[in-house]
Design a protein around this motif. Structure first.
Motif, mmCIF file in Angstrom:
data_model
loop_
_atom_site.group_PDB
_atom_site.id
_atom_site.type_symbol
_atom_site.label_atom_id
_atom_site.label_comp_id
_atom_site.label_asym_id
_atom_site.label_seq_id
_atom_site.Cartn_x
_atom_site.Cartn_y
_atom_site.Cartn_z
ATOM 1 N N LEU A 144 0.880 -1.270 -0.177
ATOM 2 C CA LEU A 144 -0.078 0.078 0.007
ATOM 3 C C LEU A 144 0.917 1.322 0.003
ATOM 4 C CD1 LEU A 144 -2.775 -1.062 2.518
ATOM 5 C CD2 LEU A 144 -2.915 -0.590 0.025
ATOM 6 N N THR A 145 1.991 1.293 0.662
ATOM 7 C CA THR A 145 2.830 2.319 0.744
ATOM 8 C C THR A 145 3.436 2.624 -0.677
ATOM 9 O OG1 THR A 145 3.323 2.059 2.967
ATOM 10 C CG2 THR A 145 5.042 3.076 1.434
ATOM 11 N N ASN A 146 3.812 1.587 -1.436
ATOM 12 C CA ASN A 146 4.292 1.908 -2.647
ATOM 13 C C ASN A 146 3.132 2.270 -3.502
ATOM 14 O OD1 ASN A 146 6.801 0.898 -2.262
ATOM 15 N ND2 ASN A 146 6.458 -1.087 -2.610
ATOM 16 N N LEU A 147 1.896 2.202 -3.392
ATOM 17 C CA LEU A 147 0.868 2.611 -4.151
ATOM 18 C C LEU A 147 0.235 3.998 -3.802
ATOM 19 C CD1 LEU A 147 -1.077 -0.770 -5.092
ATOM 20 C CD2 LEU A 147 0.359 0.794 -6.581
ATOM 21 N N TYR A 148 0.089 4.206 -2.589
ATOM 22 C CA TYR A 148 -0.731 5.335 -2.109
ATOM 23 C C TYR A 148 0.058 6.074 -0.937
ATOM 24 C CZ TYR A 148 -4.247 2.287 -4.107
ATOM 25 O OH TYR A 148 -5.046 1.363 -4.942
ATOM 26 N N GLY A 149 1.226 5.741 -0.595
ATOM 27 C CA GLY A 149 1.822 6.466 0.407
ATOM 28 C C GLY A 149 2.093 6.159 1.623
ATOM 29 N N PRO A 150 2.799 6.277 2.539
ATOM 30 C CA PRO A 150 2.893 5.597 3.758
ATOM 31 C C PRO A 150 1.950 5.945 4.849
ATOM 32 C CG PRO A 150 4.184 7.653 3.871
ATOM 33 C CD PRO A 150 3.650 7.405 2.615
ATOM 34 N N ARG A 151 0.883 6.571 4.903
ATOM 35 C CA ARG A 151 -0.281 6.863 5.683
ATOM 36 C C ARG A 151 -1.318 5.587 5.228
ATOM 37 N NH1 ARG A 151 -0.184 11.654 8.677
ATOM 38 N NH2 ARG A 151 1.692 12.948 8.020
ATOM 39 N N ALA A 152 -1.359 5.168 4.036
ATOM 40 C CA ALA A 152 -2.461 4.438 3.494
ATOM 41 C C ALA A 152 -2.553 3.069 4.335
ATOM 42 C CB ALA A 152 -2.439 4.015 2.136
ATOM 43 N N PRO A 153 -1.652 2.479 5.006
ATOM 44 C CA PRO A 153 -1.717 1.376 5.931
ATOM 45 C C PRO A 153 -2.605 1.724 6.952
ATOM 46 C CG PRO A 153 0.538 1.415 5.021
ATOM 47 C CD PRO A 153 -0.267 2.710 4.569
ATOM 48 N N PHE A 154 -2.621 2.795 7.585
ATOM 49 C CA PHE A 154 -3.409 3.127 8.837
ATOM 50 C C PHE A 154 -4.883 3.011 8.599
ATOM 51 C CE2 PHE A 154 0.236 6.010 9.761
ATOM 52 C CZ PHE A 154 0.887 5.007 10.822
ATOM 53 N N LEU A 155 -5.350 3.070 7.480
ATOM 54 C CA LEU A 155 -6.728 2.710 7.003
ATOM 55 C C LEU A 155 -6.988 1.361 6.851
ATOM 56 C CD1 LEU A 155 -7.156 5.472 4.118
ATOM 57 C CD2 LEU A 155 -7.773 5.661 6.407
ATOM 58 N N VAL A 156 -6.108 0.512 6.446
ATOM 59 C CA VAL A 156 -6.313 -0.964 6.790
ATOM 60 C C VAL A 156 -6.264 -1.446 8.283
ATOM 61 C CG1 VAL A 156 -5.220 -3.174 6.222
ATOM 62 C CG2 VAL A 156 -5.298 -1.375 4.797
ATOM 63 N N PHE A 157 -5.434 -0.623 8.996
ATOM 64 C CA PHE A 157 -5.333 -0.871 10.321
ATOM 65 C C PHE A 157 -6.735 -0.725 11.195
ATOM 66 C CE2 PHE A 157 -4.979 1.281 14.559
ATOM 67 C CZ PHE A 157 -4.250 0.287 15.362
ATOM 68 N N SER A 158 -7.489 0.428 10.716
ATOM 69 C CA SER A 158 -8.858 0.738 11.156
ATOM 70 C C SER A 158 -9.765 -0.207 10.779
ATOM 71 C CB SER A 158 -9.239 1.954 10.948
ATOM 72 O OG SER A 158 -8.429 3.141 11.544
ATOM 73 N N THR A 159 -9.645 -0.531 9.590
ATOM 74 C CA THR A 159 -10.785 -1.584 8.880
ATOM 75 C C THR A 159 -10.815 -3.066 9.346
ATOM 76 O OG1 THR A 159 -10.522 -0.369 6.721
ATOM 77 C CG2 THR A 159 -11.593 -2.675 6.716
ATOM 78 N N VAL A 160 -9.397 -3.505 9.576
ATOM 79 C CA VAL A 160 -9.119 -4.966 10.130
ATOM 80 C C VAL A 160 -9.564 -4.808 11.660
ATOM 81 C CG1 VAL A 160 -7.870 -5.583 8.355
ATOM 82 C CG2 VAL A 160 -6.828 -4.480 10.413
ATOM 83 N N SER A 161 -9.444 -3.820 12.127
ATOM 84 C CA SER A 161 -9.643 -3.780 13.671
ATOM 85 C C SER A 161 -11.210 -3.832 14.000
ATOM 86 C CB SER A 161 -9.113 -2.496 14.269
ATOM 87 O OG SER A 161 -7.907 -2.462 14.449
ATOM 88 N N MET A 162 -11.996 -2.923 13.056
ATOM 89 C CA MET A 162 -13.315 -3.232 13.191
ATOM 90 C C MET A 162 -13.954 -4.547 12.727
ATOM 91 S SD MET A 162 -14.537 -0.524 14.467
ATOM 92 C CE MET A 162 -16.415 -0.897 14.055
ATOM 93 N N ILE A 163 -13.352 -4.984 11.729
ATOM 94 C CA ILE A 163 -13.784 -6.533 11.403
ATOM 95 C C ILE A 163 -13.574 -7.481 12.529
ATOM 96 C CG2 ILE A 163 -13.187 -8.592 10.056
ATOM 97 C CD1 ILE A 163 -12.425 -6.473 7.590
ATOM 98 N N SER A 164 -12.349 -7.387 13.083
ATOM 99 C CA SER A 164 -11.932 -8.072 14.378
ATOM 100 C C SER A 164 -12.918 -7.993 15.412
ATOM 101 C CB SER A 164 -10.590 -7.780 14.714
ATOM 102 O OG SER A 164 -10.127 -8.632 15.844
ATOM 103 N N ALA A 165 -13.358 -6.603 15.917
ATOM 104 C CA ALA A 165 -14.020 -6.458 16.643
ATOM 105 C C ALA A 165 -15.353 -6.965 16.598
ATOM 106 C CB ALA A 165 -14.352 -4.754 16.726
ATOM 107 N N ALA A 166 -16.141 -7.060 15.385
ATOM 108 C CA ALA A 166 -17.545 -7.724 15.178
ATOM 109 C C ALA A 166 -17.274 -9.416 15.326
ATOM 110 C CB ALA A 166 -17.737 -7.427 13.825
#
Length: 379
Positions: free
Chosen positions: A151-173
């Protein structure tokens, strides 16, 4: 919920959780550097998590037992949604320091909730159940950095944090669903009484000492892998391979618990495990060859992982109905070793022995503790 369904759902929840951890860890150095941080600031942002996680592990386990792992783990995972957004939008070092400190508390609650609930739900199959969830977590930690790099190569170094939030919500559910029906203790004097009795017990002390030593070993391996490979006459580019070998070996060990858990539960196992690892270390020192040294790293990965799970299972057996507290106590021991282990060598022992001797010394200490443990468990 049926036993198998709970185990699989909780394992998938753990996988998503640790994928998030891996993506975050890989992205943080780049993002901290992008807001003006240097090596010291990067180290502080990474290190503050360890310090906070260390002091919060035991209280987190106690809270998980008191209110139930369903609430403690699910709420903590859900709170990582805004945390990931904070990391994504952060523009200063202080934001990342505060965020990582918060994450240290949240991860203590998540980890003790997940592992404690697995131990609570499967008392007769505790060790293989713990092996499954820890193996899945290691797998997630391996996958996360790769996703982060992509993701960093495609969208920059901040993009992985959106994955961090997304997978955390999936895990919470998934955690909310899978942890339904697991009881809480409600708290009370049982916590203080059990803790005071157990921490004074020689058996419990030996388990905690092994947790500490595994933490020291892993922090030293992570910090000094370049020196280790060059000291053995190998190319420095193999430092990353050394870490991968260790954690892949640990992963294999965890997933093997389904088949070898009775062997691992034997009181002789830690003694035999560290005797074998010590022998491979001695062989590597005598031959000065890379192959025995790689064998030493592989054996240490397998046996440290299996011993870690064995100790967790044994502690849970001693902390009846307080499994998350037991997990918090064990994790606190590991965190003590991981936080201070490499620093102790660098500050006080660097002139007395080289890094490979230090790693071998740590295994020898674990062997001594394992001998003590086997004698106490015999009683």
């Amino acid at each position: 919920m049926r036993d198998k369904s709970r185990m699989y759902l909780l394992s998938v929840a753990s996988l998503f959780y640790t994928i998030g951890v891996g993506t975050c860890l890989a992205a943080l150095p780049l993002v901290v550097s992008s807001v003006g941080g240097g090596g010291l600031e990067v180290s502080a942002v990474i290190g503050i998590w360890a310090m906070v996680n260390l002091v919060s592990s035991l209280p987190a386990g106690m809270l998980s037992d008191k209110i139930g792992p369903r609430r403690s783990a699910s709420i903590s995972l859900a709170l990582r949604l805004p945390l990931g957004i904070l990391f994504y939008a952060g523009g200063s070092i202080i934001i990342y320091l505060i965020g990582r400190a918060i994450d240290g508390v949240l991860e203590a609650l998540i980890w003790t909730g997940f592992t404690g609930s697995m131990a609570k739900a499967y008392p007769s199959r505790r060790l293989p159940a713990l092996g499954m969830i820890l193996g899945v977590q290691l797998l997630g930690l391996s996958i996360g950095p790769a996703i982060s790099s992509f993701l960093t190569n495609l969208y920059g170094p901040r993009a992985p944090f959106l994955v961090f939030s997304t997978v955390s919500m999936i895990s919470a559910a998934l955690a909310y669903i899978s942890l339904k029906g697991l009881p809480s203790t409600g708290g009370g004097k049982i916590f203080a009484a059990t803790l005071l009795n157990e921490v004074k017990n020689p058996l419990t002390m030996n388990y905690i000492l092994l947790f500490i030593m595994i933490g020291v070993y892993e922090s030293s391996l992570t910090s000094f892998s370049p020196e280790l490979v060059t000291g053995m006459g190998l190319e420095i580019v193999l430092a990353g391979f050394l870490l991968s070998l260790y954690y892949i070996s640990a992963l294999v060990g965890q997933f093997s618990l389904r088949f070898v858990h009775k062997l691992v539960e034997n009181r002789i196992f830690p003694l035999a495990a560290y005797a074998i690892t010590s022998a491979t270390f001695m062989a590597s020192r005598m031959t000065r060859s890379g192959i025995p040294f790689m064998g030493f790293i592989a054996f240490s990965g397998i046996f440290n992982g299996l011993t870690f799970s064995r100790n967790q299972s044994r502690l849970c057996g001693r902390f009846k109905e307080l499994e998350s507290t037991a997990m918090g106590l064990g994790n606190m021991g590991w965190a003590i070793g991981y936080t201070f282990g490499a620093s102790i060598y660098a500050a006080a022992l660097n002139d007395l022995m080289d890094v490979s001797e230090w790693m071998g010394f740590l295994i020898m200490v674990m062997l001594i503790i394992a001998i003590s443990l086997s004698l106490i468990e015999r009683k």
